[in-house]
Every structure is written in structure tokens, then in C-alpha cells.
Design an enzyme around this catalytic site. Structure first.
Site, PDB file in Angstrom:
ATOM      1  CG  HIS A 142      54.286 -59.397  86.806  1.00 14.12           C
ATOM      2  ND1 HIS A 142      53.269 -58.920  87.566  1.00 14.12           N
ATOM      3  CD2 HIS A 142      55.242 -58.472  86.628  1.00 14.12           C
ATOM      4  CE1 HIS A 142      53.709 -58.118  88.290  1.00 14.12           C
ATOM      5  NE2 HIS A 142      54.628 -57.431  87.950  1.00 14.12           N
ATOM      6  CG  MET A 152      60.911 -60.730  86.950  1.00 17.76           C
ATOM      7  SD  MET A 152      60.512 -61.547  88.205  1.00 17.76           S
ATOM      8  CE  MET A 152      61.888 -62.020  89.253  1.00 17.76           C
ATOM      9  CB  SER A 153      57.091 -55.738  84.906  1.00 21.38           C
ATOM     10  OG  SER A 153      57.910 -54.569  85.224  1.00 21.38           O
ATOM     11  CB  ALA A 164      60.761 -52.796  91.790  1.00 20.22           C
ATOM     12  CG  HIS A 195      51.354 -54.867  91.909  1.00 19.12           C
ATOM     13  ND1 HIS A 195      52.372 -54.043  92.128  1.00 19.12           N
ATOM     14  CD2 HIS A 195      51.960 -55.871  91.025  1.00 19.12           C
ATOM     15  CE1 HIS A 195      53.094 -53.949  91.445  1.00 19.12           C
ATOM     16  NE2 HIS A 195      53.112 -54.961  90.834  1.00 19.12           N
ATOM     17  CB  SER A 198      56.977 -54.364  93.230  1.00 14.64           C
ATOM     18  OG  SER A 198      56.553 -55.184  92.227  1.00 14.64           O
ATOM     19  CE1 TYR A 202      54.772 -62.610  89.166  1.00 16.49           C
ATOM     20  CE2 TYR A 202      56.553 -61.410  87.999  1.00 16.49           C
ATOM     21  CZ  TYR A 202      55.695 -61.413  88.854  1.00 16.49           C
ATOM     22  OH  TYR A 202      55.394 -60.540  89.698  1.00 16.49           O
ATOM     23  CD  GLU A 203      50.232 -61.816  87.753  1.00 12.97           C
ATOM     24  OE1 GLU A 203      49.244 -61.589  88.151  1.00 12.97           O
ATOM     25  OE2 GLU A 203      51.177 -60.782  87.239  1.00 12.97           O
ATOM     26  CG  HIS A 258      58.400 -59.454  96.023  1.00 14.22           C
ATOM     27  ND1 HIS A 258      58.706 -58.617  95.197  1.00 14.22           N
ATOM     28  CD2 HIS A 258      57.143 -59.124  96.500  1.00 14.22           C
ATOM     29  CE1 HIS A 258      57.601 -58.001  94.797  1.00 14.22           C
ATOM     30  NE2 HIS A 258      56.455 -58.349  95.656  1.00 14.22           N
ATOM     31  CG  ASN A 291      67.333 -56.268  93.619  1.00 12.00           C
ATOM     32  OD1 ASN A 291      66.275 -55.910  93.488  1.00 12.00           O
ATOM     33  ND2 ASN A 291      68.011 -57.092  93.099  1.00 12.00           N
TER      34      ASN A 291
HETATM   35  N1  HPA Z   1      65.686 -59.104  89.077  1.00 11.67           N
HETATM   36  C1  HPA Z   1      64.427 -59.287  88.549  1.00 11.67           C
HETATM   37  N2  HPA Z   1      63.492 -58.459  88.881  1.00 11.67           N
HETATM   38  C2  HPA Z   1      63.481 -57.871  90.121  1.00 11.67           C
HETATM   39  C3  HPA Z   1      64.794 -57.608  90.522  1.00 11.67           C
HETATM   40  C4  HPA Z   1      65.868 -58.329  90.187  1.00 11.67           C
HETATM   41  O1  HPA Z   1      67.127 -58.507  90.573  1.00 11.67           O
HETATM   42  N3  HPA Z   1      64.618 -56.743  91.672  1.00 11.67           N
HETATM   43  C5  HPA Z   1      63.329 -56.234  91.547  1.00 11.67           C
HETATM   44  N4  HPA Z   1      62.719 -56.799  90.434  1.00 11.67           N
END
Ligand code: HPA
Length: 264
Positions: A75, A203-204, A105, A53, A22, A77-78, A239, A227
Site C-alpha cells: 500500500h 486504500m488499495s 476490503a 496480511h 484484508s 501508506y507503507e 481495522h 463498513n
Molecule cells: N475507508 C478506507 N479504507 C477502508 C475502509 C474505509 O472505510 N474500510 C476498509 N478499508
């Protein structure tokens, strides 16, 4: 179909593929003489536009080296199946792609990290509760039980450290924890993941690495800390912030990737 498209473009199979996470999409601007094809056309995958994406495979050159760049990924989660998770990476492995660079990310749990940092993944902890190799195994693609003692190639990790030194880029190193999402983690979850030894959470990536290792591909993993994780920062996670920090740091990641491709 994939093999035909790749051979038509290059007359050979490139050694390396890169998956862009991302906010890192604009790395594709570094490609010369590139062509693109959608995952929809290749694999009949629909792209979730909310993730940011594009769902494109780019075939192009960086410093005369042929390269495959995937802009976007699946992912869990999809609500994708394990089969769908396997399909794309296995397709590239089976046409002869040897190396995979996975980027993502993610959130920084290690308090010495800061947003914008890049972490070389040294190892991972799979907390997603999923494994893409669940299901019938095709023994032609790799063994049923896959060794995971060194998923992230040691030589590649040394190479990226050398590139970073040359480019004067500070790198972090650490353990990536995968979380299924799509909600971000709670403070208690982050405390638990840190206790387990995690440095970053996302998450990937982990499914792709497992599939790649089954196919004996060599893996480099680079995480962009967009972050600080829940509870480490008082800010709420969004996001939009992830995409924004991704965009700001993509030049740094691009330098690393280009330098790495020169060396392999
Ligand atoms: N947690 C999970 N996935 C993420 C985060 C996070 O803080 N930042 C970017 N993708």
C-alpha cells in the site's frame, strides 16, 4: 526466480492470479495441493504485520485449475516507492500471467450498500495522488501512456454476475475511490467523494489495476464492503471491524471466485 518457481510447480504458467485483501486471507483454504513462498524471499519485501496480511504467494489448484494467490499487497501508506509498487505485478505479467483478480476490503459510501456486501468494481477514481507508473518506463512491459477507458474487463464483469445469479449471491456494482490512508477519511472527504460519483472507498487496488492494464492483463475487481464510510455510519472505524466483517463474508467471496475460475 519467479518463473522457475512457478514452472517447477505447474510445468506451465497459470493464466490467473488473485490478490486477497484484508480479512479475506482464508480463501487460501480452498486451494488444493498448494505450496507457499514469502514475498520476502521472492521480492525482498517486508510484511507489515499490523495490516493482517501474511505476505505469501500460494501456488495451488482450484478444481484442477492452476492458480497463483497473493495473500497481501503493498500500500502507498507503507511509504513504498512507485518502483516497489510496480515490481510484483510486473513480475507476474512478464512471466505470462494473463488475468488478475483484485479483491479488497473497503468502506461503503453508497447508502444502499451494507457491511458484508460485495461490489463489482466498474471503474475507479484515483484520489491517492500517486500513480505507480511514475518514473522511467520500461517499454518492454507496456506503453508510457496507458489507456484507462475500460480498466475492469467487461466480459469478466458479466461472468461474475452470472456466477452470482447461479449462487444466489446479491452483488452491488459501483465506482471505487482510492484514498492513500492510513487514516480513514473525514466526513467532508466522504461527502466530496460521493459527489464525484464514488460508491466505495479504500486504500488499495488502483495501483495494481494501473500496472496490470499497462501490461494488458484482464482485470476483475471485487470489493468487500466491511463498513459504511465515515459519516454514513455513526460508528467509529477500526481495522478490527474491517478484519472481522472480512472473515464473516469470505465464504461468499470464495464462492464467487471459484465460480469465476471455472468459467475463464
Ligand atoms: N475507508 C478506507 N479504507 C477502508 C475502509 C474505509 O472505510 N474500510 C476498509 N478499508
Amino acid at each position: 526466480m519467479l518463473k522457475k518457481i512457478v514452472l517447477k510447480k505447474f510445468n506451465r504458467i497459470p493464466e490467473t492470479m488473485i490478490i486477497l485483501g484484508s480479512g479475506i486471507n482464508s480463501f487460501v483454504n480452498n486451494l488444493n495441493d498448494s505450496e507457499s513462498i514469502s514475498y520476502k524471499e521472492l521480492f525482498n519485501y517486508d510484511t507489515d504485520a499490523s495490516i493482517g496480511h501474511s505476505g505469501l504467494l500460494h501456488l495451488g489448484y482450484i478444481n484442477k485449475k492452476s492458480i497463483l494467490v497473493l495473500e497481501g499487497r503493498k500500500h502507498y501508506y507503507e511509504n513504498v516507492s512507485d518502483f516497489d509498487m510496480r515490481q510484483m505485478i510486473q513480475a507476474f505479467a512478464s512471466i505470462g500471467v494473463k488475468n488478475i483478480v483484485v479483491t479488497n476490503a473497503c468502506g461503503g459510501m453508497n447508502e444502499s450498500f451494507k457491511p458484508g456486501d460485495i461490489m463489482v468494481i466498474e471503474d475507479h477514481i484515483n484520489m491517492s495522488g500517486r500513480n505507480p507508473l511514475v518514473g522511467l518506463n520500461n517499454n518492454d512491459l507496456g506503453p508510457r501512456f496507458v489507456d484507462m477507458s475500460e480498466p475492469y474487463d467487461l466480459d469478466f464483469r458479466e461472468m461474475i454476475d452470472k456466477v452470482a445469479l447461479k449462487e444466489n449471491i446479491e452483488l452491488q456494482h459501483g465506482i471505487y475511490v482510492s484514498y492513500i490512508g492510513p487514516s480513514y477519511e473525514t466526513k467532508a472527504e466522504i461527502r466530496a467523494f460521493r459527489m464525484l460519483g464514488g460508491d466505495a472507498v479504500g486504500m488499495s487496488t488502483v495501483p495494481e489495476v494501473i500496472i496490470a492494464r499497462q501490461a494488458n492483463m484482464r482485470v476483475l475487481g471485487l470489493s468487500l464492503i466491511t463498513n459504511m464510510s465515515t459519516g454514513i455510519t455513526k460508528n467509529l472505524l477500526s481495522h478490527e471491524e474491517v478484519l472481522e466483517v472480512g472473515k464473516l463474508s469470505v465464504h461468499k467471496l470464495s464462492k464467487l471466485l471459484i465460480g469465476f475460475l471455472e468459467r475463464i
